[in-house]
Design an enzyme around this catalytic site. Structure first.
Site, mmCIF file in Angstrom:
data_model
loop_
_atom_site.group_PDB
_atom_site.id
_atom_site.type_symbol
_atom_site.label_atom_id
_atom_site.label_comp_id
_atom_site.label_asym_id
_atom_site.label_seq_id
_atom_site.Cartn_x
_atom_site.Cartn_y
_atom_site.Cartn_z
ATOM 1 N N HIS A 183 0.711 -0.789 -0.053
ATOM 2 C CA HIS A 183 0.338 -0.058 -0.023
ATOM 3 C C HIS A 183 1.114 0.980 -0.317
ATOM 4 O O HIS A 183 1.828 1.402 0.344
ATOM 5 C CB HIS A 183 -1.300 0.057 0.634
ATOM 6 C CG HIS A 183 -1.833 -1.261 1.271
ATOM 7 N ND1 HIS A 183 -3.552 -1.219 1.649
ATOM 8 C CD2 HIS A 183 -2.279 -2.263 0.969
ATOM 9 C CE1 HIS A 183 -4.040 -2.159 1.503
ATOM 10 N NE2 HIS A 183 -2.759 -2.610 0.883
ATOM 11 N N GLU A 189 0.763 4.022 2.061
ATOM 12 C CA GLU A 189 1.980 4.738 3.109
ATOM 13 C C GLU A 189 2.695 3.596 3.822
ATOM 14 O O GLU A 189 3.283 4.370 4.323
ATOM 15 C CB GLU A 189 0.096 4.309 4.034
ATOM 16 C CG GLU A 189 -1.157 4.996 3.817
ATOM 17 C CD GLU A 189 -2.281 4.635 2.947
ATOM 18 O OE1 GLU A 189 -3.047 4.957 2.988
ATOM 19 O OE2 GLU A 189 -1.594 3.984 2.363
ATOM 20 N N CYS A 224 -7.677 2.920 3.942
ATOM 21 C CA CYS A 224 -7.588 1.820 4.593
ATOM 22 C C CYS A 224 -7.466 1.349 5.975
ATOM 23 O O CYS A 224 -6.658 1.526 6.226
ATOM 24 C CB CYS A 224 -7.188 0.259 3.356
ATOM 25 S SG CYS A 224 -5.471 -0.022 3.398
ATOM 26 N N CYS A 226 -3.395 -0.003 6.584
ATOM 27 C CA CYS A 226 -2.981 0.909 6.400
ATOM 28 C C CYS A 226 -3.019 1.444 8.126
ATOM 29 O O CYS A 226 -1.974 1.861 8.139
ATOM 30 C CB CYS A 226 -2.801 2.220 5.533
ATOM 31 S SG CYS A 226 -2.795 1.210 3.842
#
Length: 294
Positions: free
Chosen positions: A102, A104, A129, A132
């Site tokens: 992801h 992040e 999300c 994360c």
């Protein structure tokens, strides 16, 4: 300028283009800006820290590798040092979606691998999300980490993750981005093995104690390392291979140009990174994959 930035360069205002060009205009731009560079860009563009991070999101999203979702996410992590680190999501065809990175995770790991000691904020072009949010809760910044999105007010991780479960619920351990050195040794002079060992010695695995690191070498002979980043909730843990692929991608490298890879982990670890590492690297076209244990 790297080719991946060409298509979105027009989205950057002319004033900011002029300020960024001395840095991003170089083919070896490492997808990060030092504190000194940030200050110079801010003075030239008349942006503050947060306006600059938001303006850089199209460039970070341009680093995304999303052959499955075609959903391009960018993130900018700001370190306590004042440095800015780009991050982007990464997907790999032919392997389970659990191997996905992801944005992040990418920006945070990018900062960690550059030696950043603590993050003060992260800026993302889409709301983080749950995966994360939990990953960020492992940081030594705690739930006071500032989270910014376009056209949204400043919030903290505590706002996004109320009543959080995290490291403090399990044991008193080092947190992600804390400086550690586990002191493992291998009597092997191979440069790639020693690079993987050095990564394992700085890995974050306080719950399983299954420290591991990896070193990748591309066709040009460049070496990229990655460390395991374990999470209190286990599933958001980031494997060492993904960390190395983040570093490679952010540096402008080609993740399908890996000629040799060395995974280094404990012989008696409670968990092994080997199977997932081998399958993902094979899918990326790397055939020379070795495992060494301490």
């Amino acid at each position: 300028m790297q080719a991946r930035f060409h298509a979105i360069w027009s989205e950057i205002t002319p004033k900011l283009q002029k300020a960024l060009l001395p840095y991003i205009g170089n083919d070896d731009f490492p997808a990060m800006l030092t504190a000194e560079q940030v200050e110079s860009i801010k003075q030239s563009s008349e942006f503050d820290d947060q306006a600059l991070a938001l303006a850089l999101l199209p460039l970070s999203a341009a680093c995304s590798l999303a052959p499955i979702s075609h959903f391009y996410v960018g993130a900018i992590a700001r370190g306590e040092s004042g440095n800015l680190y780009f991050g982007a999501n990464m997907e790999f065809t032919g392997v389970p979606l659990q191997q996905t990175v992801h944005a992040e995770q990418s920006a945070i790991t990018h900062a960690w691998l550059h030696g950043e000691k603590k993050l003060v904020s992260i800026t993302i072009n889409y709301s983080p999300c749950g995966h994360c949010r939990q990953f960020m809760n492992e940081l030594n910044s705690g739930t006071q980490l500032e989270v910014y999105l376009p056209n949204r007010p400043r919030l903290t991780l505590a706002d996004y993750l109320p009543e959080a479960f995290g490291p403090g619920d399990l044991t008193d351990t080092p947190l992600l981005l804390d400086t550690v050195n586990h002191g493992y040794q291998l009597a092997i002079s191979d440069e790639l093995v020693q690079a993987g060992l050095a990564a394992a010695n700085r890995s974050h695995a306080p719950y399983s104690q299954s420290h591991s690191g990896i070193a990748l070498q591309d066709e040009q002979g460049k070496i990229y390392t990655g460390r395991y980043a374990e999470n209190a909730a286990f599933n958001p843990s980031l494997p060492p291979l993904q960390a190395a692929l983040i570093f490679m991608n952010m540096a402008g490298g080609n993740c399908q140009s890996i000629k040799r890879a060395v995974l280094v982990e404990g012989e008696n670890n409670h968990l092994s990174q080997w199977n997932a590492t081998e399958s993902t690297l094979t899918a990326l076209g790397c055939t020379k994959i070795q495992r060494y244990t301490f």
